[in-house]
Design an enzyme around this catalytic site. Sequence first.
Site, PDB file in Angstrom:
ATOM      1  N   LYS B 254      38.793-100.465  -4.144  1.00 21.16           N
ATOM      2  CA  LYS B 254      38.526 -99.598  -5.360  1.00 21.16           C
ATOM      3  C   LYS B 254      39.814-100.006  -6.333  1.00 21.16           C
ATOM      4  O   LYS B 254      40.871-100.302  -5.888  1.00 21.16           O
ATOM      5  CB  LYS B 254      38.674 -98.289  -4.916  1.00 21.16           C
ATOM      6  CG  LYS B 254      37.560 -97.775  -4.495  1.00 21.16           C
ATOM      7  CD  LYS B 254      36.262 -97.399  -5.050  1.00 21.16           C
ATOM      8  CE  LYS B 254      35.071 -97.072  -4.148  1.00 21.16           C
ATOM      9  NZ  LYS B 254      34.968 -95.599  -3.693  1.00 21.16           N
ATOM     10  N   GLN B 314      39.557 -93.218   9.980  1.00 21.49           N
ATOM     11  CA  GLN B 314      38.416 -94.343   9.345  1.00 21.49           C
ATOM     12  C   GLN B 314      38.863 -95.499   8.966  1.00 21.49           C
ATOM     13  O   GLN B 314      39.985 -95.729   9.174  1.00 21.49           O
ATOM     14  CB  GLN B 314      38.060 -93.437   7.818  1.00 21.49           C
ATOM     15  CG  GLN B 314      39.339 -93.594   6.894  1.00 21.49           C
ATOM     16  CD  GLN B 314      39.076 -92.453   6.096  1.00 21.49           C
ATOM     17  OE1 GLN B 314      38.110 -91.402   5.961  1.00 21.49           O
ATOM     18  NE2 GLN B 314      39.850 -92.580   4.795  1.00 21.49           N
ATOM     19  N   ASP B 349      33.787 -98.452   0.645  1.00 23.00           N
ATOM     20  CA  ASP B 349      35.194 -99.200   1.240  1.00 23.00           C
ATOM     21  C   ASP B 349      35.478 -98.545   2.433  1.00 23.00           C
ATOM     22  O   ASP B 349      36.628 -98.746   3.216  1.00 23.00           O
ATOM     23  CB  ASP B 349      36.182 -99.007   0.262  1.00 23.00           C
ATOM     24  CG  ASP B 349      36.378 -97.549  -0.348  1.00 23.00           C
ATOM     25  OD1 ASP B 349      35.362 -96.877  -0.348  1.00 23.00           O
ATOM     26  OD2 ASP B 349      37.453 -97.577  -0.589  1.00 23.00           O
ATOM     27  N   ASP B 385      44.137 -86.081   7.947  1.00 17.56           N
ATOM     28  CA  ASP B 385      43.222 -86.112   6.816  1.00 17.56           C
ATOM     29  C   ASP B 385      41.893 -85.896   7.319  1.00 17.56           C
ATOM     30  O   ASP B 385      41.159 -86.131   8.121  1.00 17.56           O
ATOM     31  CB  ASP B 385      43.248 -87.806   6.329  1.00 17.56           C
ATOM     32  CG  ASP B 385      42.305 -88.073   5.184  1.00 17.56           C
ATOM     33  OD1 ASP B 385      42.984 -87.854   4.057  1.00 17.56           O
ATOM     34  OD2 ASP B 385      41.502 -88.542   5.268  1.00 17.56           O
ATOM     35  N   ASN B 386      41.338 -84.908   6.530  1.00 17.94           N
ATOM     36  CA  ASN B 386      39.970 -84.408   6.766  1.00 17.94           C
ATOM     37  C   ASN B 386      39.418 -84.398   8.288  1.00 17.94           C
ATOM     38  O   ASN B 386      38.490 -84.892   8.728  1.00 17.94           O
ATOM     39  CB  ASN B 386      38.891 -85.616   6.124  1.00 17.94           C
ATOM     40  CG  ASN B 386      38.814 -85.343   4.667  1.00 17.94           C
ATOM     41  OD1 ASN B 386      38.851 -84.398   4.000  1.00 17.94           O
ATOM     42  ND2 ASN B 386      38.454 -86.474   3.969  1.00 17.94           N
ATOM     43  N   GLU B 414      44.513 -81.157   7.108  1.00 17.28           N
ATOM     44  CA  GLU B 414      44.113 -81.312   5.531  1.00 17.28           C
ATOM     45  C   GLU B 414      42.472 -80.976   5.702  1.00 17.28           C
ATOM     46  O   GLU B 414      41.819 -81.852   5.323  1.00 17.28           O
ATOM     47  CB  GLU B 414      44.362 -82.602   5.100  1.00 17.28           C
ATOM     48  CG  GLU B 414      44.245 -82.628   3.400  1.00 17.28           C
ATOM     49  CD  GLU B 414      43.058 -83.746   3.087  1.00 17.28           C
ATOM     50  OE1 GLU B 414      42.248 -83.936   3.835  1.00 17.28           O
ATOM     51  OE2 GLU B 414      42.914 -83.909   1.933  1.00 17.28           O
ATOM     52  N   LYS B 527      46.499 -92.852  -6.255  1.00 19.98           N
ATOM     53  CA  LYS B 527      45.697 -93.591  -4.929  1.00 19.98           C
ATOM     54  C   LYS B 527      45.482 -94.856  -5.433  1.00 19.98           C
ATOM     55  O   LYS B 527      45.043 -95.540  -4.022  1.00 19.98           O
ATOM     56  CB  LYS B 527      44.669 -92.500  -4.787  1.00 19.98           C
ATOM     57  CG  LYS B 527      45.258 -91.119  -4.409  1.00 19.98           C
ATOM     58  CD  LYS B 527      43.824 -90.241  -3.960  1.00 19.98           C
ATOM     59  CE  LYS B 527      43.167 -89.614  -4.975  1.00 19.98           C
ATOM     60  NZ  LYS B 527      41.993 -88.820  -4.645  1.00 19.98           N
ATOM     61  N   TYR B 528      45.234 -95.367  -6.508  1.00 23.50           N
ATOM     62  CA  TYR B 528      44.563 -96.595  -6.861  1.00 23.50           C
ATOM     63  C   TYR B 528      45.605 -97.565  -7.455  1.00 23.50           C
ATOM     64  O   TYR B 528      45.240 -98.683  -7.788  1.00 23.50           O
ATOM     65  CB  TYR B 528      43.221 -96.471  -7.675  1.00 23.50           C
ATOM     66  CG  TYR B 528      42.416 -95.292  -7.087  1.00 23.50           C
ATOM     67  CD1 TYR B 528      41.690 -95.715  -5.847  1.00 23.50           C
ATOM     68  CD2 TYR B 528      42.356 -94.022  -7.622  1.00 23.50           C
ATOM     69  CE1 TYR B 528      40.730 -94.482  -5.197  1.00 23.50           C
ATOM     70  CE2 TYR B 528      41.701 -93.187  -7.165  1.00 23.50           C
ATOM     71  CZ  TYR B 528      40.757 -93.319  -5.893  1.00 23.50           C
ATOM     72  OH  TYR B 528      39.987 -92.354  -5.221  1.00 23.50           O
TER      73      TYR B 528
END
Lengths: 655, 655
Positions: B254, B314, B349, B385-386, B414, B527-528
């Site tokens: 990204k 992930q 991604d 995360d998640n 989270e 984040k990017y």
Amino acid sequence: MPVRSDVIETDGRQRVVIEGVWPEIDAGRFPIKRVVGEPVVVEADVYGDGHDRVAGVLRWRHHAESAWRETRLEYVDNDRWRASFTPDALGRWCYTLVAWVDRFQSWAHDLAKRVAAGQDVRVDLLIGAELVAAAAARATGADAERLRAMATVLREGGDAAVALALGDELAQLMWRHADRRFATAYDRELCVVVDPERARFSAWYELFPRSTAREPGRHGTFADVMARLPYVRDLGFDVLYLPPIHPIGRSFRKGRNNSPTAAPGDPGSPWAIGGPEGGHTAIHPELGTLDDFRRLVARARDLGIAVALDLAFQCSPDHPYVREHPEWFRWRPDGTIQYAENPPKKYQDIYPFDFESDAWRPLWEELNRVVRFWIAQGVQIFRVDNPHTKPFAFWEWLIADIKRDHPEIIFLSEAFTRPKVMYRLAKLGFTQSYTYFAWRQTKQELTEYLTELTQTPVREFFRPNFWPNTPDILTEQLQRGGRPAFVTRLVLAATLSSNYGIYGPAFELLEHRPLEPGREEYLDSEKYEIKCWDWDSPTSLRELIARVNTIRRQHPALHSNERLRFHPVDNDQLIAYSKQSADGADLLLVVVNLDPQWRQSGWLTLPLAELGLPADAPFTVHDLLDNARYRWQGPTNYVELHPHERPAHIFLVQS
Amino acid sequence: MPVRSDVIETDGRQRVVIEGVWPEIDAGRFPIKRVVGEPVVVEADVYGDGHDRVAGVLRWRHHAESAWRETRLEYVDNDRWRASFTPDALGRWCYTLVAWVDRFQSWAHDLAKRVAAGQDVRVDLLIGAELVAAAAARATGADAERLRAMATVLREGGDAAVALALGDELAQLMWRHADRRFATAYDRELCVVVDPERARFSAWYELFPRSTAREPGRHGTFADVMARLPYVRDLGFDVLYLPPIHPIGRSFRKGRNNSPTAAPGDPGSPWAIGGPEGGHTAIHPELGTLDDFRRLVARARDLGIAVALDLAFQCSPDHPYVREHPEWFRWRPDGTIQYAENPPKKYQDIYPFDFESDAWRPLWEELNRVVRFWIAQGVQIFRVDNPHTKPFAFWEWLIADIKRDHPEIIFLSEAFTRPKVMYRLAKLGFTQSYTYFAWRQTKQELTEYLTELTQTPVREFFRPNFWPNTPDILTEQLQRGGRPAFVTRLVLAATLSSNYGIYGPAFELLEHRPLEPGREEYLDSEKYEIKCWDWDSPTSLRELIARVNTIRRQHPALHSNERLRFHPVDNDQLIAYSKQSADGADLLLVVVNLDPQWRQSGWLTLPLAELGLPADAPFTVHDLLDNARYRWQGPTNYVELHPHERPAHIFLVQS
């Protein structure tokens, strides 16, 4: 839908959680209660990780069946799901849940969004074809064939494939052959005890058989009781409860008004069970024979009345058990048997069983035999005396054991004790329970108590039976309140609780003299002497009672406590509440003046929409007690009640 | 008291019931949570049939011990009993209860009544002598001898016997050697997970290591982060949470502002984990080496700061797992791997793991290995995360397995998802949890949410961690509310919840520009892209944050949420609440103006007696933020807050 034979694996791929199941008492330790034909609505939180759709079923079966039946869970909201079943036979029923990630539904749901967004869905249709082909492999016969054909259509793609993918036929077939490999089975099987209708809706009449003779001084017999049956039927009762009918002990027999020494001819308390003539399976000779008793039970049944017996598991010193089974009693160091006590009070006419005896098992068996003996004589209802003074485990075993063979039997718990003990007895098997009703008298007390009984988990296991009086309970309210107090307590008992009872004919004859001021004992109590009542007294409440019982029978709203609602009145002496039938068609509104002395009036407010009443048109309230009709409009209306003329309304509400 | 070796028989003579045990989550399915030194107060309904006295003990032990320790149950009321224990070591602890009918206590209680009534108690003393002799037979050594002597005294009767019977010494001895033959053991062993203090009381600071370089345009390194540690310490934080530090994928990387195509040089999202350099156990080369990381962790620890890592399970398409373990991913019919999706959105991604893979077990083992790898590098805290997109069973297994060897580890969940899912994750093991705090903004919302978190069973298993912002959450309130909004959200987070955190330096630098109106994404999100922050900006909130964190550290009242109470203010824009230390000595009162624009004032009412404040004398409230002091008197006092001058009070209340 038939049950699937899949083996449900316990592995890391079981992604669905089932929790928060209701109804479920103490993590499934105890059953809930229903009557035949009454639905069991089951809810649970069911969800998985991630965004996949979940699906599931409620499983249920009669205890005697091995195969589960299934009903699909429907979504409520906030991860809550619901389904119901309706037991159509007596006995224990089981229910549980199974749920799984529904990959087909997840796929179809996503596909619809992709199609709406105009995306290329060729690969997605291929994924769907794989799911459908897998279902075809699980199915047989026509379903398998149809699913195979549908997989081919999906593989071919195009508009036809999309239409098929999102259509009902495929959804139905995929539901029938859902992939349950990784399904989660709820880890408990829950129980519901299904009783006869009378467990939920009954009107009890208690009388002492020995006081039923027409002539003063004579000991009443079962034949006299039979002659009284039309009276009981005309009053509208369907349970006739008799205090113990067994031989009465001589040793330490109590005299009139509980005197420690009996005069010659004093009959003693029927609860001092056992004499030379026999014990718990014998009949007091002056009442008649076992044949007479059976005739009474049969005749009562013909009139729609069930005879209820008293189970008082204790012995007089003259009971045969004392001689035959000394090991069932506790022995004192002086070589005597321990009598009942509440120090410093002594009850030397009563020997309790020692349930901590090494011979507890034969004792349990024998008491079980007693119950079965009376069932064999036609008795189907037992009022159990002081169950809270015998071990909980005993009752749980006894009631379950009896109901396994005789699921129609009703046990009423006479435990006037601490709340947790009363609820425990209900949980472990008692069909109905006496309550604190006699001592809940103000609007606030009644509202709080009924809210606890009908709006909390208690409603699932505790079936209240409301008694305004018993041979042990003559409340100060009845002692002082005169006829208005008797009328209002009757109306409250009979309409607040679908099970209720009175101790008669003391009740209808307004018997209200206490043994002494401040005591709840009757003066000249029938527990210690034979009475000859003036059954036909012109001041008797019998007509009112008959009217109330007729209203109860005719109105399904009063056959359960499930839809009881209290309504505000701006006068604390007036209490108002409604009950509605399950279908909403029958709506009764009761208003009672709690003040036995003065006229009371106030404004009553009803939640019209909740009750299905019109907001902007008049409706009729029809007093079923005196046939008066009123036109009301809007949520707030005027009510006025005079204790001596009309202390209560039982309105049929009609829009 | 040492544990008895009696075999507890399961027979019909077990007359005591133990039920309604609390704390107990889902019938004991899940543990409760405590920190070392925090008491576990256990209550239960304990009662038997009849009128006998009951007695019982709370049993408890560390998981690794085999012997139970015992504490005697004390009577509360209404058949409720209570006892407590205080775990003094990390790890799992167990507790349960045992109770029995205490025949000696029942006897002594009755004897006292008989004596008071002047009855002849000779036989009763003989009964007591039997009980005492039986206890002597159970005892050994001096106790046995003393009990035998006492039995003799009782047998002899008279005043000496009565005095002995009712005295303390005999009661103590009989308690120590109580007859537990028919004791009831509660049928569940309950668990409490005991964590380090930081599980309950922590202040988190999140930063992107790559944005810590002093010079614009350079990729930050662990050395740069080390240079930032004094800043973080001076702000008063004790957890430094780093987003993923692993190699970042190239495929479908990204670009800035989440653009689907990256420009040359765009660093990509740290959550797209895995590249040719390695996966979840590798370090992004531009950050430094594993040695550098270990040095950072050690240096942080020296400053009292724990480094927390992100567990984001992930993979980017370039992750080594994709090549080495294709069986851990879901394959599409076109031969590609299924990427993450929320149709119609695609996240090409990111490849999620397929937890329904046949190879789920090796996958679980590998992820466990990842966690252990980082623990071996000194990491003790993980922000997960998640977690709600991975199976519940996986987390339960993983966390239990890790904490068996490393009970000090903290896992922060989270999961911003549906409430039941969030609570489930907490129940099955997460030490702390993100919450809905960011979106609870009005007085009513905050009061209801905090009441749910701190006054319901949720408090036993769900430890909230309040974040005013995160890299994913820039609320509209912060976008529009200016500095007052940042100040009040900080004060609310830091004082309502004993665990809280900020995403910095975005927070202290008042970063509030959204990607677009109505979105909670930051414009030019870190984040990017790599940022170069103006850490020393004169408008930074750093001094206020340091002050708040100092207050938190100095005041035990803020170290837990247990004694949080809301207090009425007659202005909905003013919220007031207090927290008190367990011993009551430390009492803080917080008042916040929720309106970022206008001055608000009102009358605040405190329950003086409950808070231990004088009803009729003045007391001092000392604002720890600006050192102002006010004299108050009586329950109701005036408060006034100006958003731009003083948007909140944190009062120390002293009488």
